[in-house]
Enzyme design. Structure first.
Site, short mmCIF file in Angstrom:
data_model
loop_
_atom_site.label_atom_id
_atom_site.label_comp_id
_atom_site.label_asym_id
_atom_site.label_seq_id
_atom_site.Cartn_x
_atom_site.Cartn_y
_atom_site.Cartn_z
N LYS D 11 0.86 -1.18 0.00
CA LYS D 11 0.00 0.00 0.00
C LYS D 11 0.89 1.23 0.00
O LYS D 11 1.82 1.34 0.80
CB LYS D 11 -0.90 0.01 1.23
CG LYS D 11 -2.05 0.98 1.15
CD LYS D 11 -3.08 0.59 0.09
CE LYS D 11 -4.31 -0.03 0.68
NZ LYS D 11 -5.18 -0.67 -0.32
N THR D 56 -2.85 -5.47 0.61
CA THR D 56 -2.39 -4.10 0.81
C THR D 56 -3.31 -3.38 1.80
O THR D 56 -2.88 -2.46 2.48
CB THR D 56 -2.32 -3.33 -0.53
OG1 THR D 56 -3.63 -3.09 -1.02
CG2 THR D 56 -1.50 -4.08 -1.56
N HIS D 255 18.07 27.76 -13.46
CA HIS D 255 18.72 28.88 -14.13
C HIS D 255 18.02 30.20 -13.85
O HIS D 255 16.80 30.31 -13.98
CB HIS D 255 18.76 28.64 -15.65
CG HIS D 255 19.40 27.35 -16.04
ND1 HIS D 255 20.67 26.98 -15.63
CD2 HIS D 255 18.95 26.31 -16.78
CE1 HIS D 255 20.96 25.78 -16.13
NE2 HIS D 255 19.93 25.35 -16.83
#
Lengths: 306, 306, 306, 306
Positions: D11, D56, D255
């Site tokens: 999970k 899960t 940048h």
């Protein structure tokens, strides 16, 4: 004194669009290209000397110039051209890894002969990664293709039961559920030759075929677990694309819960269907590699996407 | 003492999926529903008394229950049912605004008779907003439909010149450029009746038609400015959908700059096309309302999306 | 023939960073500026003639040039300079709306006298919007300030009960819950003068004070509903900032559910606290305007953020 | 027949918030936990049999129950408890990898004795990953800690010159530039023991120290390349945290271009500073591993974040 381990640098996410005009009919390739270079880079890390460094700005310029000079036959072929160039052009660069994401466009139908209007297609992104390594420590060429963001759903033919139970297990078993996922897949081509070597190779057709097999396997598998569906998706690609030796799939289980309407005196599931709550988090996450028998496993488990 | 102005509350982003089974053929509607209620809410703001408040949890439950009880004929009709219910059910609620986002699914073709496999279609989202107002201060019903995330591009038939020049102007004029945008549009239906009143009304067909006219106008307009293209898109909808009185469009100008390849001794633009840099930010943003002659302007300029 | 309604255009999301050097001590202002212009724009929409159009590229250049020429005293003052310029400089432009998002930076402490290292601070974004209107149809100047992404949580002193119950109500009442939200607020300054008129005005201090009052009211209010907390937050700003006439708050109720651990034989809530599940969607959404007594309501309900 | 390679399931993104009450003073830990399990999973992939599968959903329940039962001493210790449990509790599970993201909260100062009001702090996320492997094929325990989203900027003390030049190089050299990046770092603790073994270990202090050394190295390094700055950041952690054997950093070069104001008759850079355009894409991307001398390199190059 600390030592320097694996390192790479380059320009990421160069958004290059190539329009090819064939009279009034235009063709578009819309890419996001990321360059990662490695080599004799000890100095730049230790002293800041850039004597061995081809700048990331130059890498960006090269992507644009190559798109103009050579065109973009496919993400794989374009990436191979770039990788070859970077390694060949500078003795300090020993390895180049080029990643490409491609966005698809459909034509908007228009009357007349012009064909230059497009609408972005689908939600998925096509991916590719070419690694060209001149160090001798790795295969000289490695070609990966992939897809991400391919969202699919089966509204039936999915069961889930027979699992382990422990103190923390509360999930009820089900004989009919929605199975939905966002497919991310990366597959490795077995050929030792670079994708630009054979001009007859149709990388677009190969990618479309892999995508179709992934979709088809998802739709046709009567599923008892998402793992089983994943393995069928991977196997289908391995079995039908002779050039593919390995595929890794990462499948979130996008849970659709049947809403409990009994407090309102209503029965939700019935022969006419049901109403579901599409949950965000948490989600199951199923990841696995499927290999051609005897093929080496080279896609890293941590490489979840390109 | 401070006074209370406009206020509304509700449950936002209820993700409801309705599967309708017609034998082995399944149909899906996949919505994100947001409820906003207003009314006699002075007390809850001043003292925290919830005596006039229908909770947002109840609003959520109602969305799911209505999807089961009444089905989802269209985003517009479903939203109207909800709006009517909230205003009718509680004397303290005088106004309900229901927003719906709908995600489209295509079928995955499979052999055999079952049809229950889907893949998410397109990148755009269909939207709708129904406002039901029982205060007498506003129209009793207002119906908006819309689209967002519809990304389109013309690779030619776009010029840009003849603009004002001041001290800060450096942009060169162009006779041929890419024109690309992500369409967000909201249009208002003129009818004073709620969308669920006429069972024969086909809201899906109306939406598809509006979308097609937006796409078609974008593709067919030879453009001297994005404003002109916007106005054609809006006019096309007004002229072809008699039920639509007003449309507001918000169009980012997704700049594609011709890359300067001269430093590399290369000419970029030519009869065979060119290579472009697809920029992120900043971007032009063009927004306007187009109205049927004589129709009132009711879509707020600040309502950029539903 | 369709008519043209409200329209505006400009350059959105100009990312301008101004570094001011005071010897070895540097100061940073990091903005995202969006320009929206309106005026005599009928022609550009109908024929594509750009004769009345100052291009969005020029708007972008102007933002950069003004940051250099005039510096950035505050988001409000900088936006006012720009708005005044656009309306004054071109007879075709009658209205300018400038939006600014500002990102905050903290200093990284370093030894020695240099002070030029920074780390991004907080999760919230400061916002501002200046509208300068020369049409006579609206106030000549309108100044809004705001905040978004200010995430707060009280782990107690929040109750929720006494609400309406209908067929779809299942929510249990609670005498102790977590109250958490992401604050988005927009407040309007009553002064009719532009923010750059009074050089002594400290817009940074005013913003910090408003933010502190929002935070303080959230923390100190024993809450019976999020509406009550919202009204206290707004009232606190109105009561303590004499220059502010109106504030609109948009507060998602970020639900934290007490996890049911009884199936595992565990009691969750106790004098030592509890374990919660932080949910994503759906969420409650509470929006309201709070006004100084007698002040007009001018912030649109649909203006959810700047 | 295709074969099954590396696989894991579990999970992902369990959002657990633990409130610990110490009288009127509350303490919060706010985590996002992801569980990935591996083991005897051939059958579930081939036949869909779930006999070896802990669901899960059970993994999610366990996270919540453990947060209540054991508290959350630190991300590392909590993850170790979970990893140990999953491997110990089921013979079919041979390996557990637990990832944790932690969100930080600051207190909102309030009068009086209560202390239960919080505001989300900083933009960065603390990360951790514990892998417990009982197969014998890998170290039994591996502990990684990390950070992501730590945005930093130096407004001077950065030069860039002396790099390679080829046909595609146009970048001018610079003796003074902004250097800005979003730090993502992952570091590996050398100890073979799990993080919950030594109750005296202070994982929070260790993490704060690593973060401080990363920040400090960034701020204090006079930089000739981002690689050099990266190597100093990594070295600083290795040199000052004796328990850390390896660190991998991934640094986008955000940048900031000096805007050319000469067309407007203005000089941008001067002793009083300059105005910059903060660009989005493309960006340089610098990635490298720094190791304690003699330590093995175990953090995968493809593991860009936890």
């Amino acid at each position: 004194m600390p030592t320097l381990g694996q390192n790479q640098y380059g320009k990421a996410e160069v958004r290059v669009v190539r329009v090819l005009r064939d009279g009034a009919t235009h063709h578009v390739r819309d890419l996001n290209v990321s360059v990662a270079l490695s080599g004799a880079m000890e100095d730049v890390h230790r002293s800041g000397s850039n004597a061995a460094v081809l700048t990331t700005d130059t890498a960006k310029n090269t992507v644009f110039a190559f798109a103009r000079e050579h065109g973009i036959a496919s993400p794989e072929a374009f990436a191979a051209l770039l990788a070859r160039h970077f390694v060949a052009s500078q003795p300090t660069i020993h390895r180049a890894r080029i990643r490409v994401q491609e966005y698809a466009w459909d034509r908007i139908p228009t009357p007349g002969e012009g064909a230059h209007s497009f609408v972005r297609a689908g939600r998925e992104t096509r991916t590719a990664q070419i690694t060209h390594d001149a160090t001798g420590d790795a295969p000289e060429w490695e070609t990966l293709s992939g897809v991400t963001g391919l969202t699919v759903m089966n509204t039936t033919d999915s069961e889930f039961h027979g699992y382990l139970r422990d103190r923390y297990t509360t999930l009820p078993e089900t004989r009919d559920r929605i199975l939905a996922t966002d497919v991310t897949a990366v597959w490795r081509h077995g050929a030792a030759t670079p994708p630009d070597a054979d001009p007859a190779a149709d990388w677009d057709a190969a990618w479309a075929s892999a995508r179709d097999h992934v979709l088809g396997a998802f739709a046709r598998t009567y599923s008892y677990s998402l793992q089983q569906t994943l393995f069928r998706m991977g196997s289908q690609v391995i079995e039908n694309l002779p050039g593919v030796d390995e595929i890794r799939l990462s499948l979130p289980n996008k849970h659709h819960f049947v809403v409990d309407l009994e407090p309102f005196g209503m029965k939700n599931e019935g022969p006419d269907g049901a109403v579901y709550f599409a949950a965000d988090r948490p989600y199951g996450l199923i990841e696995a590699t499927v290999l051609r028998e005897g093929a080496p496993a080279r896609i890293p488990a941590d490489l979840t996407n390109l």
